[in-house]
Design a protein around this motif. Structure first.
Motif, mmCIF file in Angstrom:
data_model
loop_
_atom_site.group_PDB
_atom_site.id
_atom_site.type_symbol
_atom_site.label_atom_id
_atom_site.label_comp_id
_atom_site.label_asym_id
_atom_site.label_seq_id
_atom_site.Cartn_x
_atom_site.Cartn_y
_atom_site.Cartn_z
ATOM 1 N N SER A 112 0.865 -1.077 0.010
ATOM 2 C CA SER A 112 0.064 0.173 -0.091
ATOM 3 C C SER A 112 0.714 1.210 0.209
ATOM 4 O O SER A 112 0.506 2.287 -0.746
ATOM 5 N N LEU A 113 1.991 1.094 0.566
ATOM 6 C CA LEU A 113 2.657 2.286 0.752
ATOM 7 C C LEU A 113 3.536 2.576 -0.517
ATOM 8 O O LEU A 113 3.695 3.716 -0.899
ATOM 9 N N GLN A 114 3.762 1.460 -1.114
ATOM 10 C CA GLN A 114 4.446 1.441 -2.547
ATOM 11 C C GLN A 114 3.683 2.275 -3.672
ATOM 12 O O GLN A 114 4.014 3.029 -4.456
ATOM 13 N N LEU A 115 2.295 1.696 -3.447
ATOM 14 C CA LEU A 115 1.129 2.517 -4.395
ATOM 15 C C LEU A 115 1.107 3.839 -4.162
ATOM 16 O O LEU A 115 0.964 4.833 -4.943
ATOM 17 N N ILE A 116 1.130 4.175 -2.810
ATOM 18 C CA ILE A 116 0.972 5.520 -2.618
ATOM 19 C C ILE A 116 2.156 6.351 -3.007
ATOM 20 O O ILE A 116 2.217 7.649 -3.525
ATOM 21 N N ALA A 117 3.428 5.821 -2.786
ATOM 22 C CA ALA A 117 4.497 6.551 -3.371
ATOM 23 C C ALA A 117 4.529 6.741 -4.740
ATOM 24 O O ALA A 117 4.729 7.729 -5.352
ATOM 25 N N ASP A 118 4.143 5.640 -5.596
ATOM 26 C CA ASP A 118 4.068 5.650 -6.921
ATOM 27 C C ASP A 118 2.799 6.727 -7.334
ATOM 28 O O ASP A 118 3.056 7.415 -8.374
ATOM 29 N N LEU A 119 1.867 6.868 -6.543
ATOM 30 C CA LEU A 119 0.569 7.684 -6.947
ATOM 31 C C LEU A 119 1.380 9.365 -6.670
ATOM 32 O O LEU A 119 1.112 10.154 -7.450
ATOM 33 N N LYS A 150 4.596 10.293 -7.031
ATOM 34 C CA LYS A 150 5.361 10.382 -7.986
ATOM 35 C C LYS A 150 4.585 10.614 -9.292
ATOM 36 O O LYS A 150 4.849 11.865 -9.987
ATOM 37 N N SER A 151 3.752 10.163 -9.536
ATOM 38 C CA SER A 151 2.740 10.455 -10.729
ATOM 39 C C SER A 151 2.252 11.850 -10.530
ATOM 40 O O SER A 151 2.056 12.653 -11.416
ATOM 41 N N ILE A 152 1.554 12.101 -9.336
ATOM 42 C CA ILE A 152 1.051 13.706 -9.389
ATOM 43 C C ILE A 152 2.139 14.524 -9.561
ATOM 44 O O ILE A 152 1.706 15.727 -9.891
ATOM 45 N N ASP A 153 3.367 14.356 -8.906
ATOM 46 C CA ASP A 153 4.503 15.335 -9.164
ATOM 47 C C ASP A 153 4.726 15.339 -10.560
ATOM 48 O O ASP A 153 4.915 16.598 -11.077
ATOM 49 N N ARG A 154 4.799 14.451 -11.424
ATOM 50 C CA ARG A 154 5.103 14.455 -12.681
ATOM 51 C C ARG A 154 4.074 15.189 -13.489
ATOM 52 O O ARG A 154 4.244 16.229 -14.312
ATOM 53 N N ILE A 155 2.707 14.926 -13.135
ATOM 54 C CA ILE A 155 1.803 15.796 -13.887
ATOM 55 C C ILE A 155 1.717 17.288 -13.452
ATOM 56 O O ILE A 155 1.510 18.078 -14.418
ATOM 57 N N SER A 156 2.062 17.547 -12.191
ATOM 58 C CA SER A 156 2.025 19.233 -11.849
ATOM 59 C C SER A 156 3.508 19.656 -12.661
ATOM 60 O O SER A 156 3.389 20.706 -13.142
#
Length: 87
Positions: free
Chosen positions: A65-72, A74-80
């Motif tokens: 779950s923590l890995q999924l949150i970290a990946d999410l 990262k994705s949000i950071d890339r999108i921003s």
């Protein structure tokens, strides 16, 4: 006199046999107690093993779950970053 001596010898053998019998009974009681203690220890070890496995599964699930949150994140950071570059 010979019969008295033989009788005394037989009495001594009888006492020794009784003592030996008591020692054997005590040994059997000790063995039974040791077997019972081993059985209790086995049951406790099995219980601890089962509990440990469940805890490990929960820990792994939490790590995923923590890995999924970290990946999410990262994705949000890339999108921003892409949004900021595009503006």
């Amino acid at each position: 006199a010979k019969l008295r001596q033989e009788n005394a010898q037989l009495q001594a053998e009888l006492r020794n046999s009784r003592l030996e019998q008591e020692a054997l009974r005590a040994g059997q009681a000790g063995l039974a107690a040791a077997k019972q203690n081993a059985e209790v220890a086995l049951q406790l070890l099995l219980q601890v093993t089962t509990t440990s496995r469940a805890s490990i599964r929960q820990l792994l699930s939490g790590a995923e779950s923590l890995q999924l949150i970290a990946d999410l994140l990262k994705s949000i950071d890339r999108i921003s970053e892409v949004s900021e570059d595009g503006q």
